[in-house]
Design an enzyme around this catalytic site. Structure first.
Site, PDB file in Angstrom:
ATOM      1  N   GLU A 155       0.816  -1.224   0.000  1.00 18.97           N
ATOM      2  CA  GLU A 155       0.000   0.000   0.000  1.00 18.97           C
ATOM      3  C   GLU A 155       0.842   1.263   0.000  1.00 18.97           C
ATOM      4  O   GLU A 155       0.512   2.233   0.681  1.00 18.97           O
ATOM      5  CB  GLU A 155      -0.967  -0.009   1.192  1.00 18.97           C
ATOM      6  CG  GLU A 155      -1.873  -1.218   1.214  1.00 18.97           C
ATOM      7  CD  GLU A 155      -3.080  -1.063   2.139  1.00 18.97           C
ATOM      8  OE1 GLU A 155      -3.161  -0.054   2.858  1.00 18.97           O
ATOM      9  OE2 GLU A 155      -3.961  -1.942   2.109  1.00 18.97           O
ATOM     10  N   GLU A 262      -4.893  -9.336   1.108  1.00 19.80           N
ATOM     11  CA  GLU A 262      -5.702  -9.243   2.337  1.00 19.80           C
ATOM     12  C   GLU A 262      -7.151  -9.298   1.888  1.00 19.80           C
ATOM     13  O   GLU A 262      -7.506  -8.655   0.902  1.00 19.80           O
ATOM     14  CB  GLU A 262      -5.502  -7.889   3.049  1.00 19.80           C
ATOM     15  CG  GLU A 262      -4.175  -7.722   3.749  1.00 19.80           C
ATOM     16  CD  GLU A 262      -3.989  -6.315   4.354  1.00 19.80           C
ATOM     17  OE1 GLU A 262      -4.935  -5.506   4.363  1.00 19.80           O
ATOM     18  OE2 GLU A 262      -2.862  -6.029   4.800  1.00 19.80           O
TER      19      GLU A 262
END
Ligand SMILES: *[C@@H]1O[C@H](CO)[C@@H](O)[C@H](O)[C@H]1NC(C)=O
Ligand SMILES: *[C@@H]1O[C@H](CO)[C@@H](O)[C@H](O)[C@H]1NC(C)=O
Ligand SMILES: *[C@@H]1O[C@H](CO)[C@@H](O)[C@H](O)[C@H]1NC(C)=O
Ligand SMILES: *[C@@H]1O[C@H](CO)[C@@H](O)[C@H](O)[C@H]1NC(C)=O
Ligand SMILES: *[C@@H]1O[C@H](CO)[C@@H](O)[C@H](O)[C@H]1NC(C)=O
Ligand SMILES: *[C@@H]1O[C@H](CO)[C@@H](O)[C@H](O)[C@H]1NC(C)=O
Ligand SMILES: *[C@@H]1O[C@H](CO)[C@@H](O)[C@H](O)[C@H]1NC(C)=O
Ligand SMILES: *[C@@H]1O[C@H](CO)[C@@H](O)[C@H](O)[C@H]1NC(C)=O
Ligand SMILES: *[C@@H]1O[C@H](CO)[C@@H](O)[C@H](O)[C@H]1NC(C)=O
Ligand SMILES: *[C@@H]1O[C@H](CO)[C@@H](O)[C@H](O)[C@H]1NC(C)=O
Ligand SMILES: *[C@@H]1O[C@H](CO)[C@@H](O)[C@H](O)[C@H]1NC(C)=O
Ligand SMILES: *[C@@H]1O[C@H](CO)[C@@H](O)[C@H](O)[C@H]1NC(C)=O
Length: 458
Positions: A155, A262
């Site tokens: 990220e 995720e």
């Protein structure tokens, strides 16, 4: 007779080391031996002994985590075949933990960065300091057959304003791939785990996997796989309402394996994990290779499959049993390695540069950090930094100096929009300050070397 046979086989079992074939990548799929492999993973980052340390909490460190073996068994019992670990300390021992997971046939995706070495999205760099730290992680973990892949970032890019940081991620991937090759390590894939940001998610996927340098595949610089952190499916959603159908369609031309690095929205609790049926169904398996559930242990954000008590006991939440049932009930079609034809696979086009929505060039990337080059160059300077000033001091002096004299900073500066990267932009912060001070001194005379009290004339 049966008893004798059993006794003999137990004897042989205890003398042979359990072998696990490393995963491989072909086209957009993972393979184990010669059969396609789908990730059924759990994020594993319990805050081991968190109260005793402010440094990296390494869940694969033998000394810190006494529970690796039990956790590996529990995770296997859950039906998982993979864990994802976000941060390790390469100077510790990991043999026991990695073996414990190997014993349960569990592969590990490992992030190479930690909070102090990661690429900073607002002030991105790719320096010898970062490269060296990532190399150390690769050196330690490439020897384990169950290392499934390295993640060069998690990220890093999280909105349109910090898109230039993607260039640094791509360079980190390029350089780690080339390092693995140069050390003749097993060909462990290097990828990235992206956030689910609607404005940029598809450009980012293309940017990290596109044919940017027109080089042949065998020295290709693109990501070997992509992870996608995605929490779109909440409660009993479905393939369309969740966004999964749209995401699958958008990523159909990406040519590397993609998986959820995720997943597991917790807005509705307990989680039923009904999305597992979709992820491993024909609707998604052409594009996706499974996913990693967030996460093993209960932490402050409330995603735990188990609670860890103060005595180290693992108490299962309802989510644990729900996920276990879902995983046990799916059996995705597996392709054989030999029958999988990738001969006409072409890498995707790089996204077009755009000042507002995708402000980064895709025909040039940050340079490969080279410590020898930097060390040699800094030796010949007339003005250079002495001692070990703090990072904050270096940042402050550089900020001021480059503001007053941009030209003095040309060789350490970068311009991702135009694809220009200064020849010293991969050096350490201290070295960069030396190059800038030296150039500044050339412009303003010897006295200027003392800016900030860090420079000394030779
Ligand atoms: C590691 O994988 C190789 C095949 O690539 C295999 O020959 C070897 O036995 C494995 N070793 C272990 C310790 O699992
Ligand atoms: C992979 O091959 C090894 C032998 O090379 C074998 O021991 C192992 O059981 C195989 N694994 C799977 C999942 O087929
Ligand atoms: C890694 O472990 C070493 C040895 O215990 C320690 O000195 C160091 O501070 C740790 N590094 C980080 C980043 O936690
Ligand atoms: C892994 O299995 C081997 C062979 O059964 C055993 O000797 C070893 O103790 C196990 N290691 C761990 C960490 O569980
Ligand atoms: C890329 O690989 C080809 C074939 O192995 C080789 O000839 C070429 O020199 C390589 N290019 C670079 C830039 O490494
Ligand atoms: C995928 O590629 C095909 C053929 O080039 C093209 O028609 C299609 O628009 C592409 N889809 C996406 C989502 O990029
Ligand atoms: C797969 O897609 C079909 C429609 O194309 C849908 O009806 C079905 O529910 C989906 N399957 C799963 C498991 O989500
Ligand atoms: C975890 O490790 C601690 C400390 O060694 C031990 O007391 C505890 O029983 C372990 N928990 C499990 C589930 O094995
Ligand atoms: C685990 O911890 C959470 C948060 O403290 C709590 O809400 C939950 O009830 C606990 N679960 C179990 C099984 O004890
Ligand atoms: C990358 O582009 C070059 C030049 O267009 C082409 O020759 C090569 O086949 C492409 N590689 C891949 C893997 O698509
Ligand atoms: C850049 O992107 C914005 C927003 O997506 C779009 O409105 C604009 O037309 C694009 N500009 C160019 C030159 O493509
Ligand atoms: C690093 O720089 C040195 C000195 O300029 C040079 O000899 C060497 O080839 C470079 N290494 C790489 C991998 O480019």
């Amino acid at each position: 007779m049966h008893f004798l046979h059993l006794a003999l086989s137990l004897l042989t079992a205890s003398t042979t080391v359990f072998a696990l074939e490393p995963l491989t990548v072909k086209g957009r799929k993972f393979f184990q031996n010669d059969t396609q492999f789908y990730i059924k993973g759990v994020a594993y980052q319990p805050k081991v002994n968190a109260e005793f340390t402010t440094t990296v909490i390494d869940p694969l460190a033998d000394a810190a985590n006494k529970n690796c073996s039990e956790d590996a068994k529990l995770i296997r019992n859950l039906g998982a075949n993979t864990i994802r670990v976000y941060s390790v300390n390469a100077s510790l021992d990991h043999d026991k933990c990695m073996n414990a997971f190997k014993n349960e046939s569990i592969y590990v995706f490992l992030d190479v960065a930690n909070p102090s070495t990661g690429i900073d999205r607002t002030d991105p760099t790719w320096t010898t300091t970062q490269y060296d730290a990532y190399k150390q992680v690769v050196d330690v973990f490439s020897k384990y057959n169950n290392t499934a892949g390295f993640l060069a970032g998690n990220e890093v890019v999280n909105n349109a304003s910090n898109v230039p940081s993607a260039a640094y991620v791509r360079s980190a991937i390029r350089d780690l791939k080339s390092y693995i090759k140069s050390k003749k390590y097993r060909s462990i894939p290097v990828g990235y785990a992206g956030a689910d940001i609607p404005d940029i998610r598809n450009e980012l996927a293309a940017y990290l996997t596109c044919n940017a340098t027109n080089t042949p595949q065998d020295n290709a610089t693109e990501a070997d796989f992509l992870g996608y952190n995605n929490y779109e499916w909440c409660g009993n959603s479905n393939f369309y309402a969740s966004g999964y159908a749209a995401r699958t369609n958008e990523l159909q031309n990406i040519t590397v394996p993609i998986f959820f690095s995720e997943f597991g929205c917790n807005i509705i609790s307990p989680r039923t994990f009904s999305e597992v049926q979709a992820i491993y169904s024909k609707n998604m398996t052409d594009v996706w290779s499974g996913g990693i559930v967030y996460e093993f242990s209960e932490e402050v954000n409330g995603y735990g499959l188990v609670n860890i008590t103060s005595t180290g006991e693992r108490v299962k939440n309802a989510d644990f049993g729900n996920l276990q049932k879902q995983w046990a009930s799916v059996n995705p079609e597996k392709m054989s390695l030999l029958s999988y034809n990738t001969s006409d696979t072409r890498l995707p086009e790089c996204p077009a540069r755009n000042k507002t929505s995708w402000a980064v060039a895709s025909d040039a990337f940050p340079i490969t950090p080279n410590a020898t080059f930097c060390d040699d160059a800094v030796k010949n300077l007339h003005c250079s930094v002495q001692g070990e000033p703090k990072g904050s001091k270096i940042g402050q002096v550089l900020g001021e100096l480059c503001y007053y004299d941009q030209e003095a900073c040309a060789d350490i500066s970068s311009d991702p929009y135009n694809g220009h990267y200064g020849k010293f932009s991969g050096c350490t912060g201290k070295q960069q300050l030396s190059f800038a001070l030296d150039a500044y001194t050339k412009h303003h005379g010897d006295e200027a070397c003392s800016w900030g009290g860090v420079g000394v004339l030779s």
